[in-house]
Design an enzyme around this catalytic site. Structure first.
Site, PDB file in Angstrom:
ATOM      1  N   THR A 157       0.028   6.414  -6.144  1.00 38.90           N
ATOM      2  CA  THR A 157       1.126   5.919  -6.142  1.00 38.90           C
ATOM      3  C   THR A 157       0.418   4.965  -7.313  1.00 38.90           C
ATOM      4  O   THR A 157       1.926   5.300  -8.110  1.00 38.90           O
ATOM      5  CB  THR A 157       2.099   5.252  -5.673  1.00 38.90           C
ATOM      6  OG1 THR A 157       1.524   4.613  -4.371  1.00 38.90           O
ATOM      7  CG2 THR A 157       2.682   6.316  -4.752  1.00 38.90           C
ATOM      8  N   LYS A 166     -12.560   6.130  -1.620  1.00 35.73           N
ATOM      9  CA  LYS A 166     -11.345   5.359  -3.186  1.00 35.73           C
ATOM     10  C   LYS A 166     -12.605   4.965  -4.183  1.00 35.73           C
ATOM     11  O   LYS A 166     -12.623   5.359  -5.376  1.00 35.73           O
ATOM     12  CB  LYS A 166     -10.418   4.207  -3.376  1.00 35.73           C
ATOM     13  CG  LYS A 166      -9.312   4.191  -1.945  1.00 35.73           C
ATOM     14  CD  LYS A 166      -8.727   3.638  -1.852  1.00 35.73           C
ATOM     15  CE  LYS A 166      -7.105   4.175  -1.072  1.00 35.73           C
ATOM     16  NZ  LYS A 166      -6.271   5.208  -1.691  1.00 35.73           N
ATOM     17  N   LYS A 187      -6.622  -0.940  -6.050  1.00 36.65           N
ATOM     18  CA  LYS A 187      -5.433   0.088  -4.832  1.00 36.65           C
ATOM     19  C   LYS A 187      -7.179  -0.963  -3.351  1.00 36.65           C
ATOM     20  O   LYS A 187      -7.598  -1.998  -3.750  1.00 36.65           O
ATOM     21  CB  LYS A 187      -6.221   1.338  -4.591  1.00 36.65           C
ATOM     22  CG  LYS A 187      -7.444   1.288  -5.204  1.00 36.65           C
ATOM     23  CD  LYS A 187      -7.538   2.476  -5.192  1.00 36.65           C
ATOM     24  CE  LYS A 187      -7.224   3.293  -6.552  1.00 36.65           C
ATOM     25  NZ  LYS A 187      -5.944   4.373  -6.932  1.00 36.65           N
ATOM     26  N   ARG A 188      -6.121  -0.556  -2.416  1.00 34.95           N
ATOM     27  CA  ARG A 188      -6.836  -1.345  -1.201  1.00 34.95           C
ATOM     28  C   ARG A 188      -8.293  -0.535  -0.680  1.00 34.95           C
ATOM     29  O   ARG A 188      -8.375  -0.012  -1.753  1.00 34.95           O
ATOM     30  CB  ARG A 188      -5.994  -0.426   0.395  1.00 34.95           C
ATOM     31  CG  ARG A 188      -4.504  -0.988   0.478  1.00 34.95           C
ATOM     32  CD  ARG A 188      -4.970  -2.086   1.327  1.00 34.95           C
ATOM     33  NE  ARG A 188      -5.563  -2.213   2.803  1.00 34.95           N
ATOM     34  CZ  ARG A 188      -5.860  -2.812   3.432  1.00 34.95           C
ATOM     35  NH1 ARG A 188      -4.218  -2.708   3.547  1.00 34.95           N
ATOM     36  NH2 ARG A 188      -5.540  -2.906   4.306  1.00 34.95           N
ATOM     37  N   LYS A 209       2.286   4.454 -11.820  1.00 39.40           N
ATOM     38  CA  LYS A 209       2.656   3.390 -12.194  1.00 39.40           C
ATOM     39  C   LYS A 209       1.772   3.203 -13.146  1.00 39.40           C
ATOM     40  O   LYS A 209       2.859   2.609 -15.016  1.00 39.40           O
ATOM     41  CB  LYS A 209       2.720   2.271 -11.649  1.00 39.40           C
ATOM     42  CG  LYS A 209       3.468   2.246  -9.896  1.00 39.40           C
ATOM     43  CD  LYS A 209       2.983   0.851  -8.532  1.00 39.40           C
ATOM     44  CE  LYS A 209       3.903   1.362  -7.683  1.00 39.40           C
ATOM     45  NZ  LYS A 209       3.224   1.099  -6.361  1.00 39.40           N
ATOM     46  N   HIS A 220       0.867  11.791   5.549  1.00 42.78           N
ATOM     47  CA  HIS A 220       0.244  10.991   4.195  1.00 42.78           C
ATOM     48  C   HIS A 220      -1.873  11.029   4.307  1.00 42.78           C
ATOM     49  O   HIS A 220      -2.109  10.137   3.770  1.00 42.78           O
ATOM     50  CB  HIS A 220       0.687   9.237   4.364  1.00 42.78           C
ATOM     51  CG  HIS A 220       1.639   9.574   4.161  1.00 42.78           C
ATOM     52  ND1 HIS A 220       2.651   9.280   3.175  1.00 42.78           N
ATOM     53  CD2 HIS A 220       3.467   9.739   5.128  1.00 42.78           C
ATOM     54  CE1 HIS A 220       3.628   8.754   3.077  1.00 42.78           C
ATOM     55  NE2 HIS A 220       4.132   9.463   4.395  1.00 42.78           N
TER      56      HIS A 220
HETATM   57  C1  26Q Z   1      -2.311   3.144  12.396  1.00 36.17           C
HETATM   58  C2  26Q Z   1      -2.140   3.537  13.566  1.00 36.17           C
HETATM   59  C3  26Q Z   1      -2.938   2.349  13.871  1.00 36.17           C
HETATM   60  C4  26Q Z   1      -2.407   0.633  12.690  1.00 36.17           C
HETATM   61  C5  26Q Z   1      -2.832   1.160  11.245  1.00 36.17           C
HETATM   62  C6  26Q Z   1      -2.100   2.679  11.160  1.00 36.17           C
HETATM   63  C7  26Q Z   1      -2.386   3.134   9.779  1.00 36.17           C
HETATM   64  C8  26Q Z   1      -1.293   2.154   8.845  1.00 36.17           C
HETATM   65  C9  26Q Z   1      -0.475   2.664   7.339  1.00 36.17           C
HETATM   66  C10 26Q Z   1      -2.014   4.166   9.010  1.00 36.17           C
HETATM   67  C11 26Q Z   1      -2.487   4.630   7.690  1.00 36.17           C
HETATM   68  C12 26Q Z   1      -1.914   3.717   7.289  1.00 36.17           C
HETATM   69  C13 26Q Z   1      -1.340   4.193   5.941  1.00 36.17           C
HETATM   70  C14 26Q Z   1      -1.516   4.910   5.111  1.00 36.17           C
HETATM   71  C15 26Q Z   1      -1.542   5.741   3.251  1.00 36.17           C
HETATM   72  O1  26Q Z   1      -0.911   3.863   2.925  1.00 36.17           O
HETATM   73  N1  26Q Z   1      -1.773   6.452   2.772  1.00 36.17           N
HETATM   74  C16 26Q Z   1      -1.103   6.563   1.561  1.00 36.17           C
HETATM   75  O2  26Q Z   1      -0.156   7.232   1.212  1.00 36.17           O
HETATM   76  C17 26Q Z   1       0.700   6.976   0.550  1.00 36.17           C
HETATM   77  C18 26Q Z   1       1.684   7.243  -0.050  1.00 36.17           C
HETATM   78  O3  26Q Z   1       2.313   8.890   0.171  1.00 36.17           O
HETATM   79  C19 26Q Z   1      -0.855   7.774  -0.691  1.00 36.17           C
HETATM   80  O4  26Q Z   1      -0.220   8.443  -1.956  1.00 36.17           O
HETATM   81  C20 26Q Z   1      -2.018   7.712  -0.753  1.00 36.17           C
HETATM   82  O5  26Q Z   1      -3.115   8.660  -0.788  1.00 36.17           O
HETATM   83  C21 26Q Z   1      -2.264   7.215   0.842  1.00 36.17           C
HETATM   84  O6  26Q Z   1      -3.923   7.161   1.110  1.00 36.17           O
END
Ligand code: 26Q
Length: 798
Positions: A641, A539, A533-534, A645, A345
């Protein structure tokens, strides 16, 4: 179960009396809510039992989605709608004088995720169940979900999200299915049994809580299994009792609130192993109840790894096969590598997960040994395949310089590696993971993300849904690609007018919410331009707010310059340790304070920051948007995503050619979206050439200079140092995300949006085209592609 309003009322009243010893009239609103919720759960349970029995009796292959995050949101309305009992319940309650919407509002979001990745998992669950595929989720039963955001004085404050406080009634605790999970200790080889043994371990029990996943218009009901840690009976003698209890509690305490910079903390690794070990062992046990051994494990199970977070499942399955089931390495490896598929991702190198070897070795001694062996054999393979290309070796090693590279382990141990949008998958194969794509070309593939059109159109926007159905019937609910039939009605002036009226109605609902929560009055005839979004530098919420500042300053400087009325709406949580992101939140709020209170300009321009953006709030926002801001630096957003929406609810994408925006633009055509800015390869080239100088933009563009100076001249904050970090990031750190490079293009894009908006008929046509083409982004399509290319599942037949 109830089949009509009368039966519903009878059952509802009976349960209220039995549970609380009161009549419906006397019962408290939360009691009414809890009874409704348990009624729906029990209704679903009948289908649940049937589904499990059929899957078992038919010896069906099942998919297991392993994810650290499931951003489910609320379940009550979704489940009632999917079961087709919403109207019955609504009418029944009404006869008791109860408004169902009042009950709906009492449900807290199950916010077990950070953002896109977690919400994707939730959408996938809905599509799997609705398409009648046997596909289940495994995750952690976090005591606290993603933090609750408060804005105080313009700053983000994080509060604990106590989502289970009023009880989470959808889950069923399954203590019989608990699984022991071992940490630390050491591995000894028992000469007499010929087996490895894990001794002196800190053992905990993983106890599952199952949640039914209700499909739309089908008996099929899948399972989301939430794992919770509890104390075990076998704890080592030397362990301090209180410390042990604390350690057990810590495991499921909270979700790591960071979606960009991996925490690198022992507890996170513990969480990752905890639920993958538990999930995998429960799947293995279920398999062994039906078959004599694990020889056909991969024929009956496929496990999709949602990013690298659950990748320890790979060495864990090897451990089970070898240590517990007596398989030889080669056989075990065959089974394992045919079981797992991995989804990537992210492209951001800093977000790729790694762990210090020393940490992994002490926490997971046996799993680490197995990773070492996987590494050793992989290196042997690469040497052979590449004619000892040492540089290549260094680039692909799973273990290197005291570090475990999780994505590499994932690729080596899986039969499929996919990105989440066309552009993203191309960048992986051609750039970021090129070496691996050359070693294993057949593993790499794309699965463009999707969203469930049920939650994100049919249920959250009933006004638009019924308008659509009036024109093209309601088959689009089962077959979202049928939304395309709207294309035949684009020129229908009545439809255009009615669309605009529905949009306005939904803007009013959001405006009321804004009035109530922010105390700001917004004009529903203004353009609702929304970025939710976050918060992340890539972004580029900053690009958006700089443009807002520009509009404001221009109106202040020139009384003849007035803009088409606009309302810029933001919603974003920042990771708690992400200093820059938090400053951008403060900047948005500070600009809002000035702009909203300036009577010279506030007829034309308002800025709103919506607190605590999440699934439920998104369900109010999406239907109310005119413009969807998708403005990441090209090449950085894997898919997005939220963009889908917005599109599905008839907003126009204002975006860069990044992630799934590329596919949105392809589908609707250039006339029906507003694309601007550098392309992915241009960004890459500019980066590589080292020619980019942020100061040149500042010096050569007086408008930009004026805007950037306003950050530090007291216009938006009396403390002129308040936004220094933002200034530093842009100027002295040379603007890593090319905000200034894309600035002019963004302004032009914004002005073409304005021109388009003025032509109401044209605007309506463009919006309707977006809705018509949005069927492709239903997660039903995505899931069908996963089924066809990766999972190979059969539908559950009733
Ligand atoms: C990893 C290790 C330790 C702590 C946290 C994490 C961690 C947690 C969440 C690393 C990444 C995430 C989330 C990533 C994420 O949400 N990516 C998004 O995924 C979506 C679904 O595929 C995409 O549409 C987005 O583009 C992408 O940013």
């Amino acid at each position: 179960m109830f089949k009509n309003k009368e039966e519903f009322k009878f059952e509802f009243s009976r349960r209220i009396i039995e549970s609380y010893g009161r009549t419906v009239e006397e019962a408290h609103i939360t009691e009414r809510f809890l009874v409704l919720e348990t009624m729906v759960r029990d209704y679903a349970s009948v289908n649940w039992a049937t589904s499990k029995a059929i899957i078992r009796n038919n010896y069906q292959k099942q998919m297991h989605y392993f994810s650290m995050e499931f951003l489910m949101g609320r379940l009550l309305v979704n489940n009632m709608m999917n079961l087709g009992i919403y109207q019955i319940a609504k009418d029944g309650l009404e006869e008791y004088g109860i408004n169902i919407h009042d009950l709906e509002e009492l449900e807290t979001d199950a916010g077990l995720g950070n953002g896109g990745l977690g919400r994707l998992a939730a959408c996938f669950m809905d599509s799997l169940a609705s398409l009648a595929y046997p596909g289940h989720g495994h995750t952690i039963r976090y005591e606290y979900g993603l933090f609750k955001q408060k804005i105080e004085n313009g700053y983000q404050i994080e509060l604990p999200d106590q989502w289970m406080q009023t009880g989470f009634n959808w889950e069923v605790r399954k203590p019989k299915h608990r699984v022991p999970v071992k940490f630390f200790g050491k591995i000894i080889f028992n000469e007499t049994t010929g087996k490895y043994e894990h001794v002196d371990a800190e053992e905990v029990y993983a106890v599952p809580y199952d949640v039914p996943i209700v499909g739309n218009d089908t008996t099929n009901t899948n399972t989301l299994r939430l794992w919770s840690a509890e104390a075990s009976d076998n704890i080592p003698a030397n362990q301090d009792f209180r410390q042990y209890i604390q350690n057990v509690r810590d495991i499921c305490q909270m979700l790591y609130p960071d979606d960009s910079t991996p925490a690198g903390k022992m507890l996170r690794l513990k969480q990752e192993y905890f639920f993958t070990c538990a999930g995998l062992n429960s799947i293995v046990r279920a398999h062994l109840r039906q078959y004599p051994n694990l020889n056909n494990f991969h024929q009956k199970n496929v496990i999709q790894l949602n990013d690298t977070h659950p990748v320890l499942a790979i060495p864990e399955l090897m451990r089970i096969l070898i240590d517990e089931q007596g398989y030889e390495w080669e056989e075990a490896w065959d089974i394992t590598t045919q079981t797992f598929a991995y989804t990537n991702h992210t492209i951001l190198a800093e977000a790729l997960e790694t762990w210090p070897i020393s940490l992994m070795q002490s926490l997971l001694p046996r799993v680490y040994e197995i990773i070492e062996e996987i590494h050793r054999r992989f290196i042997g393979y690469v040497k052979m395949a590449s004619d000892r290309d040492e540089e290549l070796l260094n680039r692909v090693m799973i273990l290197r310089d005291g570090t475990v590279y999780m994505a590499r382990l994932a690729i080596v141990g899986s039969f499929s590696v996919n990105g989440v949008a066309k552009l993203h998958s191309d960048i992986l194969a051609e750039r970021e993971l090129k070496d691996f794509a050359q070693l294993y070309p057949s593993k790499f593939n794309n699965k463009t993300n999707g969203i469930t059109h049920r939650r994100w159109l049919a249920y959250c926007n009933p006004e638009l849904s019924s308008l659509i159905s009036e024109y093209i019937g309601d088959e689009w609910i089962k077959h979202p690609e049928r939304l395309e039939d709207l294309m035949g009605h684009l020129d229908d002036l009545t439809l255009q007018d009615r669309f605009l009226a529905v949009k306005k109605e939904r803007k009013q609902i959001l405006a009321d919410y804004i009035k109530e929560h922010n105390g700001i009055t917004v004009d529903v005839d203004s353009i609702f331009d929304i970025q939710v979004k976050r918060l992340h530098a890539y972004k580029r919420q900053l690009l958006n707010i700089l443009h807002v500042i520009d509009l404001y300053l221009r109106m202040k400087e020139n009384p003849d310059f007035r803009i088409e009325p606009r309302t810029f709406i933001f919603g974003a949580k920042a990771a708690s340790g992400y200093y820059f992101a938090k400053k951008v939140i403060k900047l948005i709020n500070s600009v809002g304070d000035v702009v909203n209170n300036d009577s010279e300009t506030n007829k034309y321009l308002k800025v709103v920051f919506l607190e605590n953006y999440g699934v439920t709030l998104a369900e109010k926002i999406m239907p109310a948007a005119d413009v969807s801001e998708q403005i990441s630096t090209a090449g950085k957003e894997a898919s997005g995503t939220g963009n889908m929406k917005f599109m599905m609810n008839g907003a126009i994408t204002l975006g860069t050619l990044d992630g799934a925006n590329v596919e949105i633009a392809e589908l609707v055509g250039e006339e029906n979206c507003v694309i601007f800015g550098m392309k992915d390869h241009e960004v890459k080239e500019l980066q590589m050439s080292g020619a980019y100088k942020a100061w040149d933009y500042y010096n050569n563009n007086p408008r930009l200079k004026r805007i950037i100076d306003s950050l530090m001249d007291g216009t938006f904050h009396e403390n002129r140092e308040e936004f220094r970090v933002i200034f530093e990031e842009l100027m002295n750190k040379n603007d890593e995300y090319f905000v200034l490079a894309d600035y002019e293009a963004y302004c032009q894009a914004q002005s073409s949006v304005r021109d388009l908006y003025k032509d109401r008929s044209r605007w309506a046509k463009v919006c309707l085209t977006n809705i018509a083409k949005s069927g492709f982004f239903s997660s039903d399509r995505t899931i069908q592609q996963y089924v066809d290319d990766i999972w190979h599942l059969d539908k559950v037949k009733f």
